[in-house]
Design a protein around this motif. Structure first.
Motif, mmCIF file in Angstrom:
data_model
loop_
_atom_site.group_PDB
_atom_site.id
_atom_site.type_symbol
_atom_site.label_atom_id
_atom_site.label_comp_id
_atom_site.label_asym_id
_atom_site.label_seq_id
_atom_site.Cartn_x
_atom_site.Cartn_y
_atom_site.Cartn_z
ATOM 1 N N ILE A 1 0.839 -1.198 0.000
ATOM 2 C CA ILE A 1 0.000 0.000 0.000
ATOM 3 C C ILE A 1 0.878 1.254 0.000
ATOM 4 N N ASP B 1 -0.155 2.984 -3.341
ATOM 5 C CA ASP B 1 -1.329 3.825 -3.096
ATOM 6 C C ASP B 1 -1.500 4.842 -4.225
ATOM 7 N N SER B 2 -2.750 5.005 -4.667
ATOM 8 C CA SER B 2 -3.026 5.859 -5.823
ATOM 9 C C SER B 2 -2.624 7.311 -5.603
ATOM 10 N N GLY C 1 1.381 6.847 -3.034
ATOM 11 C CA GLY C 1 2.282 5.730 -3.267
ATOM 12 C C GLY C 1 3.625 6.163 -3.823
#
Length: 304
Positions: A138, A142-143, A146
């Motif tokens: 994550i 992560d979008s 990240g």
């Protein structure tokens, strides 16, 4: 006096007979309590409408099975959709977890400089919990925050959109799972007699033929074990999608569906039926893959 000697003899004889059973008694208690009894209860519950109150459960014969195999019902539709996601995971992840660890083990078997450190680093993720591994991924995927997206200045929705969600799950599963199989293949490779390779050299076999006619047949038992255990672990996938993509229907696997049915909807009888169907499918796939692995190993030995 003779009676005392006879009694001592009888006690020793009885102990000799019972001692093997005493050694396996702890395991049998554990097996019966945590394996056999739950399986029997699962079979019984699958024929009931057991919900919140177990004491109030009623027999409904094959109603749960009919409901699940009714693809138009809500339960059946979502169960088989989750089963499809599980089969997708097995179809993609299973060959990766067989081929990649074997290739790594084969390369490390040449004992190049630093191979021990490389083997330890590859195996390390396998000792971590799925939650720990999930948190690591994550942080990277992560979008919004990240590391990958910030590093390459991209906005790739690794954990929120398809097909990136499945790609993330496959990457996590590969990084987390190859270490254990690599160790098993390494142990198998180190047990192959060097005389077989020397004989192959005398026959003029090249490196590729050595792998085909010496290495693979010699690893038939190792492959059989690894294949069956890998299939079972792939079918039992749950942590990866649950940690990386929680609550997403497009990545819900069958174990998640069973868990939600049992502890979310409190339908224990229905969840038991789902579990038995999954167990039957896992058994069929395991037996087929084991048969193929043994046949391949036998045929290669005959050719050699």
């Amino acid at each position: 006096m003779d009676n005392v000697k006879t009694q001592k003899f009888n006690v020793k004889k009885i102990f000799k007979i019972l001692s093997p059973y005493l050694f396996i008694l702890p395991y049998m208690i554990f097996f019966i309590t945590f394996c056999l009894v739950p399986v029997i209860l699962t079979v019984i519950l699958s024929f009931t409408d057991c919900a919140d109150d177990i004491s109030a459960m009623k027999w409904n014969n094959f109603a749960n099975y009919k409901l699940i195999f009714n693809f138009k019902s809500y339960t059946g539709e979502y169960y088989w959709k989750a089963m499809g996601h599980t089969l997708l995971f097995v179809g993609v992840q299973f060959p990766i977890l067989i081929i990649v660890p074997f290739l790594i083990a084969y390369l490390l078997n040449f004992k190049l400089k630093g191979f021990s450190i490389a083997r330890a680093l590859i195996y390390f993720p396998g000792i971590l919990s799925i939650t720990t591994v999930g948190i690591i991924f994550i942080i990277f995927l992560d979008s919004n925050t990240g590391i990958f997206n910030l590093m390459f200045k991209k906005e790739i929705p690794w954990l929120t959109s398809q097909p990136y969600q499945w790609i993330s799950i496959f990457l996590l599963s590969t990084w987390w799972g190859i270490g254990g199989n690599m160790i098993l293949f390494t142990a198998g490779l180190q047990n192959i007699p060097k005389e077989l390779y020397e004989a192959a050299d005398i026959d003029g076999a090249n490196s590729f033929k050595k792998v085909i006619y010496v290495t693979l047949p010699s690893l038939a038992n190792t492959f059989s074990y690894v294949i069956v255990m890998t299939i079972l672990s792939c079918f039992n996938v749950m942590g990866q999608p649950m940690v990386l993509t929680p609550g997403t229907a497009s990545t819900e696997v069958v174990i998640q569906n069973i868990y939600n049915t049992a502890f979310g909807a409190n339908k224990y009888g229905r969840a038991s039926t789902m579990s038995l169907i999954l167990a039957a499918i896992m058994g069929v796939f395991s037996l087929l893959s084991l048969k193929v692995a043994l046949n391949k190993g036998g045929s290669n030995n005959e050719k050699h």
